[in-house]
Design a protein around this motif. Structure first.
Motif, PDB file in Angstrom:
ATOM      1  N   ILE A   1       0.827  -1.212   0.000  1.00 10.94           N
ATOM      2  CA  ILE A   1       0.000   0.000   0.000  1.00 10.94           C
ATOM      3  C   ILE A   1       0.863   1.263   0.000  1.00 10.94           C
ATOM      4  O   ILE A   1       0.383   2.346  -0.347  1.00 10.94           O
ATOM      5  CB  ILE A   1      -0.968   0.030   1.209  1.00 10.94           C
ATOM      6  N   PHE A   2       2.129   1.132   0.375  1.00 14.38           N
ATOM      7  CA  PHE A   2       3.014   2.299   0.396  1.00 14.38           C
ATOM      8  C   PHE A   2       3.629   2.589  -0.965  1.00 14.38           C
ATOM      9  O   PHE A   2       4.296   3.607  -1.135  1.00 14.38           O
ATOM     10  CB  PHE A   2       4.125   2.103   1.427  1.00 14.38           C
TER      11      PHE A   2
ATOM     12  N   THR B   1       1.868   9.778  -1.546  1.00 14.58           N
ATOM     13  CA  THR B   1       1.360   8.447  -1.179  1.00 14.58           C
ATOM     14  C   THR B   1       0.867   8.444   0.257  1.00 14.58           C
ATOM     15  O   THR B   1      -0.208   7.917   0.554  1.00 14.58           O
ATOM     16  CB  THR B   1       2.462   7.384  -1.345  1.00 14.58           C
ATOM     17  N   LEU B   2       1.640   9.045   1.144  1.00 16.78           N
ATOM     18  CA  LEU B   2       1.285   9.055   2.565  1.00 16.78           C
ATOM     19  C   LEU B   2      -0.004   9.830   2.810  1.00 16.78           C
ATOM     20  O   LEU B   2      -0.820   9.435   3.659  1.00 16.78           O
ATOM     21  CB  LEU B   2       2.430   9.674   3.364  1.00 16.78           C
TER      22      LEU B   2
ATOM     23  N   LEU C   1      -3.182   7.763   2.423  1.00 22.60           N
ATOM     24  CA  LEU C   1      -3.403   6.617   3.317  1.00 22.60           C
ATOM     25  C   LEU C   1      -4.059   7.071   4.617  1.00 22.60           C
ATOM     26  O   LEU C   1      -3.510   6.939   5.711  1.00 22.60           O
ATOM     27  CB  LEU C   1      -2.068   5.917   3.601  1.00 22.60           C
ATOM     28  N   THR C   2      -5.249   7.603   4.492  1.00 23.36           N
ATOM     29  CA  THR C   2      -5.958   8.151   5.663  1.00 23.36           C
ATOM     30  C   THR C   2      -6.453   7.062   6.608  1.00 23.36           C
ATOM     31  O   THR C   2      -6.800   7.347   7.756  1.00 23.36           O
ATOM     32  CB  THR C   2      -7.151   8.991   5.208  1.00 23.36           C
ATOM     33  N   GLN C   3      -6.475   5.804   6.134  1.00 22.77           N
ATOM     34  CA  GLN C   3      -6.978   4.710   6.975  1.00 22.77           C
ATOM     35  C   GLN C   3      -5.953   4.207   7.989  1.00 22.77           C
ATOM     36  O   GLN C   3      -6.286   3.416   8.865  1.00 22.77           O
ATOM     37  CB  GLN C   3      -7.449   3.542   6.102  1.00 22.77           C
ATOM     38  N   LEU C   4      -4.694   4.663   7.875  1.00 28.37           N
ATOM     39  CA  LEU C   4      -3.656   4.186   8.782  1.00 28.37           C
ATOM     40  C   LEU C   4      -3.761   4.870  10.140  1.00 28.37           C
ATOM     41  O   LEU C   4      -3.946   6.089  10.221  1.00 28.37           O
ATOM     42  CB  LEU C   4      -2.275   4.448   8.184  1.00 28.37           C
TER      43      LEU C   4
END
Length: 307
Positions: A5-6, A231-232, A235-238
């Motif tokens: 995912i990263f 990318t970071l 990734l709001t679900q992390l």
């Protein structure tokens, strides 16, 4: 969650691959095509080339492969990364660069006095242990992990301190400090003892010490060191590193400290076995000379007693 995912850049660092390939090309140009431009140059040996390539390959695995990404997610992998970066790569690099290139570098006016001082055995041991120990103080560690430029500088200084630490052990330059036999054994034991307090602090802590591995918000900021900002941001679900490991933060921290010590003992054990082998071979090949010198020394002592 999968590491994919990263994204590809975070996992395989294509830019870093390019940098290492460029360094490899320059290395072979200097040691083969441009070798005669250096004083007292010698042909590149297979052993030197293999050591250098192993150093760069190890460096890529440590800092460019998914190991680097995992080191920002799990403290265990961070300590494995530190052990390999500081204890495995430096001796390979020292052996892989021909002596005439080291001599050229060391003789530069700015570098010579600094290098001479920092490679003195006692100084090298203290500097390396101090850098490693202070870096892993929680307040310093978390601050460094949140500043990309500062993290790069600190990592470089740690690596250079490891070069200085290994220099008296493995360098073969005639005018450089080096140790023999039992002195090397004591030197390695001293190194292991000096970094033990830092590892003990990590292993025996009653609670997790590093916010960059336990606080979700701070962890996300620290991930910016290896994951592109675009990318970071997506990734709001992390929420934190717990999404990628089943270990509790305290167990992760303790395992990291234990693995650091184990890897140190393994690498130093290999070096010690080589030291003992070289000592044994020297004793066998020069047995007559050693015996003669011992007899002469004993004779001198007796003559001094009669005076």
């Amino acid at each position: 969650m999968p590491l994919s995912i990263f994204g590809f850049r975070a996992m395989w660092s294509p830019t870093f691959i390019g940098v290492l390939l460029f360094i490899t090309v320059i290395y072979f140009l200097v040691t083969i095509k441009w070798r005669k431009d250096f004083k007292n140059s010698t042909p590149l040996t297979k052993y030197q080339a293999v050591c250098f390539l192993l150093a760069l390959l190890s460096l890529y695995i440590i800092k460019g492969s998914p190991v680097n990404l995992l080191s920002h997610i799990m403290f265990t992998m961070h300590m494995v990364q530190m052990a390999l970066l500081l204890l495995l790569v430096p001796p390979l690099l020292i052996k892989g660069i021909p002596n005439y290139l080291w001599q050229y570098l060391i003789d530069l006016p700015i570098i010579k006095p600094v290098f001479r001082f920092l490679t003195k055995p006692v100084v090298a041991l203290i500097v390396f242990a101090a850098f490693f120990s202070f870096y892993h103080i929680p307040l310093i560690f978390d601050f460094v992990k949140l500043e990309e430029t500062l993290h790069g500088i600190v990592t470089l200084l740690l690596f250079l301190s490891a070069i200085f630490m290994y220099w008296p052990l493995v360098n073969t330059l005639e005018d450089q400090p080096k140790m023999k036999g039992l002195h090397k054994v004591g030197y390695l034991i001293g190194n292991a003892v000096l970094i033990t307090p830092a590892c003990a602090m990590i292993i025996f802590a009653s609670a997790p010490m590093y916010a960059t591995y336990t606080d979700g918000e701070i962890w996300m900021k620290a991930m910016a060191l290896c994951v592109p900002a675009g990318t970071l941001a997506g990734l709001t679900q992390l929420s934190g590193p717990e999404l990628f490991t089943n270990m509790s933060p305290i167990n992760d921290q303790q395992l990291g400290g234990v693995l650091m010590k184990i890897l140190q003992e393994v690498i130093f054990g290999i070096i010690l076995s080589k030291v003992f082998y070289e000592w044994y071979r020297n004793e066998r090949e020069n047995a007559d000379q050693i015996t003669q010198e011992a007899l002469l020394e004993r004779q001198r002592l007796r003559e001094n007693e009669y005076r």
